[in-house]
Scaffold this motif. Sequence first.
Motif, PDB file in Angstrom:
ATOM      1  N   PRO A 117       0.810  -1.224   0.000  1.00 44.18           N
ATOM      2  CA  PRO A 117       0.000   0.000   0.000  1.00 44.18           C
ATOM      3  C   PRO A 117       0.847   1.279   0.000  1.00 44.18           C
ATOM      4  N   GLN A 148       0.786   3.997  -2.993  1.00 44.73           N
ATOM      5  CA  GLN A 148       0.507   5.411  -2.732  1.00 44.73           C
ATOM      6  C   GLN A 148       1.600   6.298  -3.310  1.00 44.73           C
ATOM      7  N   GLU A 203      -4.934  -3.679  -7.582  1.00 48.13           N
ATOM      8  CA  GLU A 203      -4.914  -4.410  -6.321  1.00 48.13           C
ATOM      9  C   GLU A 203      -3.833  -5.479  -6.365  1.00 48.13           C
TER      10      GLU A 203
END
Length: 217
Positions: A79, A83, A192
Amino acid sequence: MKYRGRFISLLVVVTSSLGLLLYNYVFHGFLDMIYVIATVCFLAIGWGMGKQYDEVKYLSEKDLLTESYNRRFLATIFPKLKQLSDKKSRKLIILLIDVDNFKSINDQYNHSMGDFVLQRISIVLKNLFRVTDYIVRWGGDEFLILVPNPDESWINQPQDRLRLEYKSLSKMISMDVTVSIGYAIYPDEGTELKDLIEIADRKMYRDKYDKNYAQHL
């Protein structure tokens, strides 16, 4: 293993002790040896506690056999990399590497040799990739590599350099070691982690099939 825990523990002890010693010296005009001895003791305690923290953190992030990162760490770091890629409009490549016929290596030699091959593969990956890339042991004989902000060569041909390295490894250990490779590009092919790994996995099996097909021609 990093020394972050030990560094922080010692920093807290040293800062607190110096503050106390300075306070005594400024307001009472002397340095009490009890405080000096206590500081030494607390430094030893701080080092021990910091070491325990570093060991626990290492075991929570690392695979003990290969000293690569583990799945738990992957779930934490992806993650953040995602980002960062979004923020800087950069790509992120996920490579999936599977050792061909790994069961045969274990059966023909022994599991110790299989472990040795995995360790050597991990070393090859660490030497080949940048310090900003992340090498993860995904499964028994599978590795995932996260490549943030890849250059153009990685986007077009991410496999060539790896195959050359494994040829060298085969000569080194007198054993034929080959790998099948698949990859997925974030955000072009998915957003994802699960989806990207599935794409890389399909490409990896396609690579394995193509090699087997070529051998039987």
